[in-house]
Design an enzyme around this catalytic site. Structure first.
Site, mmCIF file in Angstrom:
data_model
loop_
_atom_site.group_PDB
_atom_site.id
_atom_site.type_symbol
_atom_site.label_atom_id
_atom_site.label_comp_id
_atom_site.label_asym_id
_atom_site.label_seq_id
_atom_site.Cartn_x
_atom_site.Cartn_y
_atom_site.Cartn_z
ATOM 1 N N ASP A 37 80.338 12.143 -80.742
ATOM 2 C CA ASP A 37 81.796 12.025 -80.728
ATOM 3 C C ASP A 37 82.406 13.145 -79.887
ATOM 4 O OD1 ASP A 37 84.262 10.981 -81.329
ATOM 5 O OD2 ASP A 37 84.378 11.883 -83.325
ATOM 6 N N ASN A 85 84.552 0.115 -81.564
ATOM 7 C CA ASN A 85 84.843 0.493 -80.169
ATOM 8 C C ASN A 85 85.087 -0.765 -79.353
ATOM 9 O OD1 ASN A 85 82.251 3.078 -79.958
ATOM 10 N ND2 ASN A 85 84.370 3.260 -80.583
HETATM 11 C C1 FPP Z 1 82.929 8.984 -78.640
HETATM 12 O O1 FPP Z 1 83.796 9.584 -77.772
HETATM 13 C C2 FPP Z 1 81.788 8.379 -78.026
HETATM 14 C C3 FPP Z 1 81.632 7.049 -77.750
HETATM 15 C C4 FPP Z 1 82.694 6.073 -77.605
HETATM 16 C C5 FPP Z 1 80.297 6.513 -77.644
HETATM 17 C C6 FPP Z 1 79.254 7.381 -77.025
HETATM 18 C C7 FPP Z 1 79.083 7.085 -75.596
HETATM 19 C C8 FPP Z 1 78.437 7.895 -74.739
HETATM 20 C C9 FPP Z 1 77.784 9.155 -75.147
HETATM 21 C C10 FPP Z 1 78.385 7.570 -73.311
HETATM 22 C C11 FPP Z 1 77.339 6.659 -72.845
HETATM 23 C C12 FPP Z 1 76.105 6.510 -73.611
HETATM 24 C C13 FPP Z 1 74.988 6.017 -73.085
HETATM 25 C C14 FPP Z 1 73.806 5.769 -73.926
HETATM 26 C C15 FPP Z 1 74.873 5.714 -71.668
HETATM 27 P P1 FPP Z 1 85.330 9.293 -78.004
HETATM 28 O O2 FPP Z 1 85.806 8.560 -76.808
HETATM 29 O O3 FPP Z 1 85.564 8.616 -79.301
HETATM 30 O O4 FPP Z 1 85.870 10.769 -78.062
HETATM 31 P P2 FPP Z 1 87.253 11.234 -78.707
HETATM 32 O O5 FPP Z 1 87.128 11.021 -80.199
HETATM 33 O O6 FPP Z 1 87.308 12.679 -78.327
HETATM 34 O O7 FPP Z 1 88.338 10.397 -78.078
#
Ligand code: FPP
Length: 277
Positions: A37, A85
């Site tokens: 996250d 998501n």
């Molecule tokens: C949370 O960040 C993360 C995700 C939505 C999913 C994880 C995705 C990755 C690590 C990128 C790609 C992965 C692979 C395997 C290629 P957020 O957008 O919710 O962060 P925030 O809470 O700070 O907005």
């Protein structure tokens, strides 16, 4: 204790080797799950677009996987894309994440081979775009013979929907076998989960400081130790994985029982104390 054939400690960078040297080999986790996250906040803090946070997050995935494979961790399961998501993020961001996943698999499959990493997926992956599914299958098949870390990406995954899918599949099996509902046991549920082939996580790591489970592996984490760090996922590295394992090793896992030094409880003496007030 991990089999020595899977250990590649000499490949750890010096900083990681220092933390690794403090770990007890006989008390290593078999399975580490991570809620990645903070990509958006990482980008926001640098006045960058969210996409760049995800891109940086993908780098962390590769680096953390490499450390896991060098120390011989058998199972690493990353929450890469939740059902929520998929439903609640703007289409442009979802499309970007799908493209990122494809290009990640394409450009990292050789490194996975070099690191003896086997790719697997859990989630309603059949609902992902066909070209993404093709790439996923390609990477899974190519790495299927690897015997080191199994890297499982949870994609279009939700813990509750996993349980729904498990109950549906168990109900279908029961119908076929004409078996009765009061014979259902925990093992039956386990057999129908996406994770039936792996042990439950010993350690769950969540980055970016939120104290939530976010619908991740709800059945499997019943006795899992939880480690939350304020570090944002794009800043998370192999050394942080090792630090989380060090923290895990300081915990005492009880699985609902008593701790090592809880002392003997003499029922009669305790009862006498209660009666005497
Ligand atoms: C949370 O960040 C993360 C995700 C939505 C999913 C994880 C995705 C990755 C690590 C990128 C790609 C992965 C692979 C395997 C290629 P957020 O957008 O919710 O962060 P925030 O809470 O700070 O907005």
């Amino acid at each position: 204790m991990y089999p020595s054939s899977t250990l590649r400690i000499d490949e750890l960078p010096p900083e990681e080797r220092t933390v690794y040297a403090t770990l007890k080999p006989e008390h290593m986790p078999e399975h580490v799950a991570i809620i990645m996250d903070g990509n958006g906040r990482w980008a926001g803090g640098r006045s960058l677009k969210r996409f760049l946070g995800h891109q940086q997050g993908a780098k962390s995935v590769q680096l953390v996987t490499e450390t896991a494979s060098r120390i011989g961790l058998p199972w690493l399961t990353l929450y890469a894309f939740s059902l929520e998501n998929n439903l609640r993020r703007p289409r442009a961001e979802v499309n970007f994440l799908m493209r990122l996943l494809r290009s990640y698999l394409e450009s990292n499959v050789q490194r996975m081979m070099d690191n003896n990493v086997r790719m697997k997926y859990i989630g309603r992956t059949h609902e992902l775009p066909p070209e993404v599914q093709d790439k996923m299958r390609w990477a899974e098949e190519l790495t299927a013979g690897n015997t080191g870390t199994t890297l499982t990406l949870a994609l279009n995954y939700g813990g509750r929907s996993e349980l729904v899918d498990a109950f549906r599949s168990l109900a279908a099996e029961m119908k076929l076998k004409h078996s009765s509902a009061d014979r259902i046991c925990e093992e039956d549920i386990h057999r129908h989960l996406y994770t039936a082939h792996m042990p439950d996580p010993d350690l769950l790591i969540r980055t970016s400081g939120e104290m939530r489970l976010s619908n991740y592996l709800l059945w499997q984490i019943a006795y899992t130790e939880i480690f939350v760090t304020d570090r944002l996922w794009p800043d998370f590295r192999g050394v942080n994985l090792l630090e989380a394992i060090a923290d895990f090793q300081r915990r005492e896992r009880r699985f609902g029982g008593l701790g090592q030094d809880s002392g003997e409880v003499d029922e009669e003496t305790e009862h006498a104390k209660i009666v005497a007030g």
